[in-house]
Design an enzyme around this catalytic site. Structure first.
Site, PDB file in Angstrom:
ATOM      1  N   ASP A 115      26.982  -8.153 -84.100  1.00  0.00           N
ATOM      2  CA  ASP A 115      26.952  -9.525 -83.600  1.00  0.00           C
ATOM      3  C   ASP A 115      28.139  -9.696 -82.659  1.00  0.00           C
ATOM      4  O   ASP A 115      28.875  -8.738 -82.407  1.00  0.00           O
ATOM      5  CB  ASP A 115      26.999 -10.534 -84.768  1.00  0.00           C
ATOM      6  CG  ASP A 115      26.199 -11.797 -84.431  1.00  0.00           C
ATOM      7  OD1 ASP A 115      26.539 -12.451 -83.427  1.00  0.00           O
ATOM      8  OD2 ASP A 115      25.248 -12.114 -85.155  1.00  0.00           O
TER       9      ASP A 115
ATOM     10  N   HIS B  90      23.974 -12.324 -78.782  1.00  0.00           N
ATOM     11  CA  HIS B  90      24.912 -11.981 -79.868  1.00  0.00           C
ATOM     12  C   HIS B  90      25.476 -10.577 -79.672  1.00  0.00           C
ATOM     13  O   HIS B  90      25.508  -9.763 -80.586  1.00  0.00           O
ATOM     14  CB  HIS B  90      24.222 -12.115 -81.228  1.00  0.00           C
ATOM     15  CG  HIS B  90      24.001 -13.555 -81.630  1.00  0.00           C
ATOM     16  ND1 HIS B  90      25.041 -14.418 -81.904  1.00  0.00           N
ATOM     17  CD2 HIS B  90      22.865 -14.275 -81.789  1.00  0.00           C
ATOM     18  CE1 HIS B  90      24.558 -15.611 -82.225  1.00  0.00           C
ATOM     19  NE2 HIS B  90      23.230 -15.558 -82.142  1.00  0.00           N
TER      20      HIS B  90
ATOM     21  N   GLU C  81      18.696 -16.643 -80.134  1.00  0.00           N
ATOM     22  CA  GLU C  81      19.789 -17.338 -79.460  1.00  0.00           C
ATOM     23  C   GLU C  81      20.367 -16.550 -78.278  1.00  0.00           C
ATOM     24  O   GLU C  81      21.565 -16.292 -78.231  1.00  0.00           O
ATOM     25  CB  GLU C  81      20.896 -17.646 -80.476  1.00  0.00           C
ATOM     26  CG  GLU C  81      20.400 -18.531 -81.616  1.00  0.00           C
ATOM     27  CD  GLU C  81      21.476 -18.868 -82.634  1.00  0.00           C
ATOM     28  OE1 GLU C  81      21.532 -20.042 -83.043  1.00  0.00           O
ATOM     29  OE2 GLU C  81      22.235 -17.990 -83.047  1.00  0.00           O
TER      30      GLU C  81
END
Ligand code: ACM
Ligand code: ZN
Length: 752
Positions: free
Chosen positions: A179, A252, A315
């Site tokens: 991440d 990410h 995202e």
């Protein structure tokens, strides 16, 4: 079969039906009179049991001072392979001896875990209820996820987590290995991923939306060598748990881009961030980056035998891609419509790579946007919508919606809960979850592989805290994933409290006590509120101390034991401005719980919510706004009423109120959570709720308490019209979406 009928007959003949101690509850559990006594030595005949399972049973029994002795005749415990039943099933007959049959090795492991949960203490001896059990799971995907990027957990800790999963028959460990804040898996071809991407030089302290932000400036990080990864995978395998690795892309990815900035669109060098959130910098879609990710996956496939490989996909802002010449070239060359299709193109490259190697891709539900390759599976997290859509399109689905499966949310509304990201997910709500949405047809239902809870670790720094967030909620979830016909919540709760808390203690699990905190129930009473502390069990007792403040004088009203009594709080008739504080303790928890009420002149007043709150943040409806409890912490538990609309309207019934000349109203300013202050509030008065006249307005607000003054008014109704921003501004998390508006306590100002 004869045997079963015989046992069922005994069951119906006996009146005392012993409760099942096992979670997840077996498919068929038929108790009969009496107990099998577990003596200090237990002879076992189990030629078909895998050595790892045998050793596991031996070790678990040793923890209860029971020694296992192998024998081949007149044994206490016989475990044999047999051909009937499903792949994952097992059967047990517990009478004067224990006989277990299973078809495949995982069935045997599940049987062993069931037996271990059945050992209770009875009359100073260890004993197991005599019974017949037939069991098999409802779903093939019974998952728990652990984020090791935001905070790192070493190999022993990860193994410990796997141990706990195994106790409750979870079978997929979703290992979130990469991440923004840290890359945790050694990739030999690209060593900087861990040497640079595995470490950050700061970490935000407190909630990421705190203002001003503070940082810890210690170097933080770590990673797993490939040897360690193999060790974990092999270990999980002995417990019939598949490790599903997640390599996040295209978003990410800041940790990887800190190591190899040339993979981004701008090529700019940024460090591994110490702040949580969604960042604009993502992998560029150029060939170099795509090939790099394939290199990574090639090594991942060598380490993880899992059929599914998780590639993230959530995202990923499109800002950089929109401005990047190379990304625009890829769009043109491949005749893509927009950057959503570019994300789809990116994911398809990975899908093809995995397919060629006999594996399958799974990703978060954003991978549906811009079209999904036929073989890919979807993990539905932004509600159930993505999962429903995917199943309708014929894709396999794992359900993990935030509202039921995000174990990083608060599990009680008490201020003593440790800091969490936000949200509210109590045990009972997890229990109610059904991974198969109602709108699916029988044919479409088949695509639901199962479900999973996620443990994101922004605010979880230790394994003790992981356990606190995961337990007991994992026990509630496994009921939905294992049981075809799960018992009512009350039965589950009783089983949990009577047997499973002890079982968790036996395994040194730092489970949350939150279930023992009473739930505050607030209802409207005439001119005020009824307040009641509802315990987990009807017999639960609390010591309640009461303090009253009227203007400047405090009165200690003493302490007494209560068992779910109801108390009434009235609107003050005089000047107002009085407060009531309750302190509550119990033998079942160590903490003192505090409940603080501001007794305003609007306590319990009727309010019509013309605009409904969002179901996720509708705690007690309009009463939440006049329950005397001001939301204290930014975004937590049940204090706020949340709306996700462009226009919010409510009408307050001012019946019996004196003249008023202002309004106090609380709004939440928490941009990191997509919660924004409104743009404008307009107030109207009316005596018939049809003809309204404007009495006041405001267009500047701050976090928490706000005050809007207006000329003195005495009317039957006052209407609040709240206008949020049209959309979250560009450059912020959630840009373009309707912002959330969180409202709490409202109170009118009176002249006296
Ligand atoms: C997620 O929670 N961003 C999948
Ligand atoms: Zn680019």
């Amino acid at each position: 079969m004869k045997n079963i009928i015989f046992i069922l007959c005994i069951l119906f003949a006996s009146s005392a039906i012993a409760q099942c101690t096992i979670i997840p509850t077996p498919l068929v559990y038929s108790p009969v009179q009496g107990h099998f006594i577990v003596s200090d030595t237990l002879t076992i005949n189990a030629p078909d049991l895998l050595p790892a399972t045998y050793n596991y049973l031996e070790k678990e029994l040793a923890a209860r001072s029971v020694v296992l002795i192998k024998t081949s005749k007149s044994e206490d415990l016989r475990i044999l392979r047999d051909d009937h039943g499903s792949e994952n099933s097992y059967e047990m007959n517990i009478l004067n001896t224990i006989a277990i049959s299973f078809k495949s090795d995982n069935g045997a492991f599940y049987a062993v875990n069931s037996i271990l949960q059945m050992i209770i203490e009875k009359d100073g001896q260890l004993a197991i209820q005599k019974c017949f059990i037939m069991d098999e799971p409802r779903f093939d995907w019974r998952g728990l996820h652990l984020d090791v990027s935001r905070h790192f957990f070493n190999v022993d800790e990860v193994k410990g987590f796997i141990d706990l999963m195994a106790l409750y028959k979870f079978n997929k460990f979703h290992w979130h290995l990469t991440d923004d804040q840290g890359w945790r898996i050694e990739i030999k071809k690209h060593p900087k991923l861990t040497s640079i991407g595995g470490f950050r030089d700061s970490t935000v302290i407190g909630h990421f939306s705190d203002s001003p932000r503070k940082y810890e400036t210690e170097n933080y990080g770590g990673f797993y060598t490939q040897e360690e990864i193999k060790e974990v995978v092999a270990y999980a395998n002995t417990k019939f748990i598949t490790v599903v690795p997640e390599i996040e892309m295209p978003g990410h990815s800041r940790a990887a881009l800190a190591a190899y900035p040339e993979l981004s669109c701008t090529g700019e060098l940024n460090t591994v961030p110490g702040l949580w959130g969604v960042f604009d910098d993502v992998y560029c879609s150029k060939v170099k980056s795509i090939n790099f990710m394939k290199d990574v996956l090639a090594e991942v496939l060598e380490l993880f035998p899992s059929e599914y490989i998780h590639i993230g996909g959530d995202e990923a802002p499109k800002e950089r891609w929109k401005e990047c010449k190379q990304c625009q070239k890829v769009i043109k060359k491949n005749k893509l419509k927009d950057t959503h299709e570019l994300q789809s193109y990116f994911i398809r490259q990975m899908d093809a790579f995995l397919m060629e190697r006999g594996r399958k891709l799974i990703g978060w539900d954003e991978i549906l946007e811009g079209g999904l390759s036929p073989n890919a599976a979807v993990m539905s997290w932004r509600g159930e919508k993505g999962g429903i859509e995917a199943a309708k399109q014929g894709h396999n689905v794992v359900m993990s919606p935030t509202a039921y499966c995000y174990f990083d949310y608060y599990q009680s509304a008490h201020d003593i809960e440790p800091l969490a990201i936000g949200g509210y997910l109590p045990l009972e709500k997890v229990y109610k979850y059904n991974p198969v949405p109602e709108e699916l047809t029988e044919e479409q239902e088949k695509y639901i592989l199962g479900g999973q809870a996620n443990l994101w670790t922004e605010y979880i720094t230790t394994m003790d805290h992981v356990e606190y967030m995961a337990f007991p909620r994992a026990l509630a979830l496994i009921q939905s994933l294992w049981c075809k016909n799960k018992p009512e919540y009350d039965i589950f709760l009783d089983t949990y409290l009577k047997y499973q808390e002890d079982y968790l203690k036996l395994h040194n699990v730092n489970f949350a006590n939150s279930i023992h905190y009473p739930q505050l129930k607030i209802g409207r009473a005439s001119e005020g509120l009824n307040v009641n502390f509802k315990g987990t069990q009807s017999t639960e007792e609390y010591l309640l101390s009461t303090f009253f403040r009227d203007h400047e004088s405090y009165v200690d009203m003493g302490s007494r034991i209560i068992v779910q009594d109801t108390m009434t709080l009235k609107r003050p008739s005089g000047k107002g401005d009085s407060e009531m504080t309750y302190l509550l303790t119990s033998d079942n928890f160590n903490e003192t719980l505090m409940y603080h009420f501001n007794l305003s002149g609007d306590l319990g007043r009727e309010i019509e919510l013309v605009t409904p709150p969002h179901p996720k943040f509708d705690h007690n409806g309009s009463l939440n706004l006049v329950d005397g409890i001001s939301a204290g912490v930014k975004f937590k538990g049940t204090d706020w009423l949340g709306f996700n609309e462009n226009h919010i309207e409510m009408i307050v019934d001012m019946d019996g109120s004196k003249e008023v000349n202002g309004l106090k109203i609380g709004f939440n300013d928490n941009k990191g959570m997509w919660i924004y202050l409104p743009e404008k509030v307009t107030l109207y008065a009316s005596d018939d709720s049809e003809n309204w006249r404007e009495i006041g307005r405001a267009n500047e607000f701050k976090d928490r308490q706000n005050q809007i003054s207006f000329p003195s008014t005495k009317s039957k109704f006052i209407k609040l019209v709240i206008k949020p921003l049209d959309e979250i501004p560009a450059g912020s998390g959630g840009a373009g979406s309707v912002p959330w508006t969180f409202i709490d306590e409202i109170e009118f100002l009176r002249k006296n």
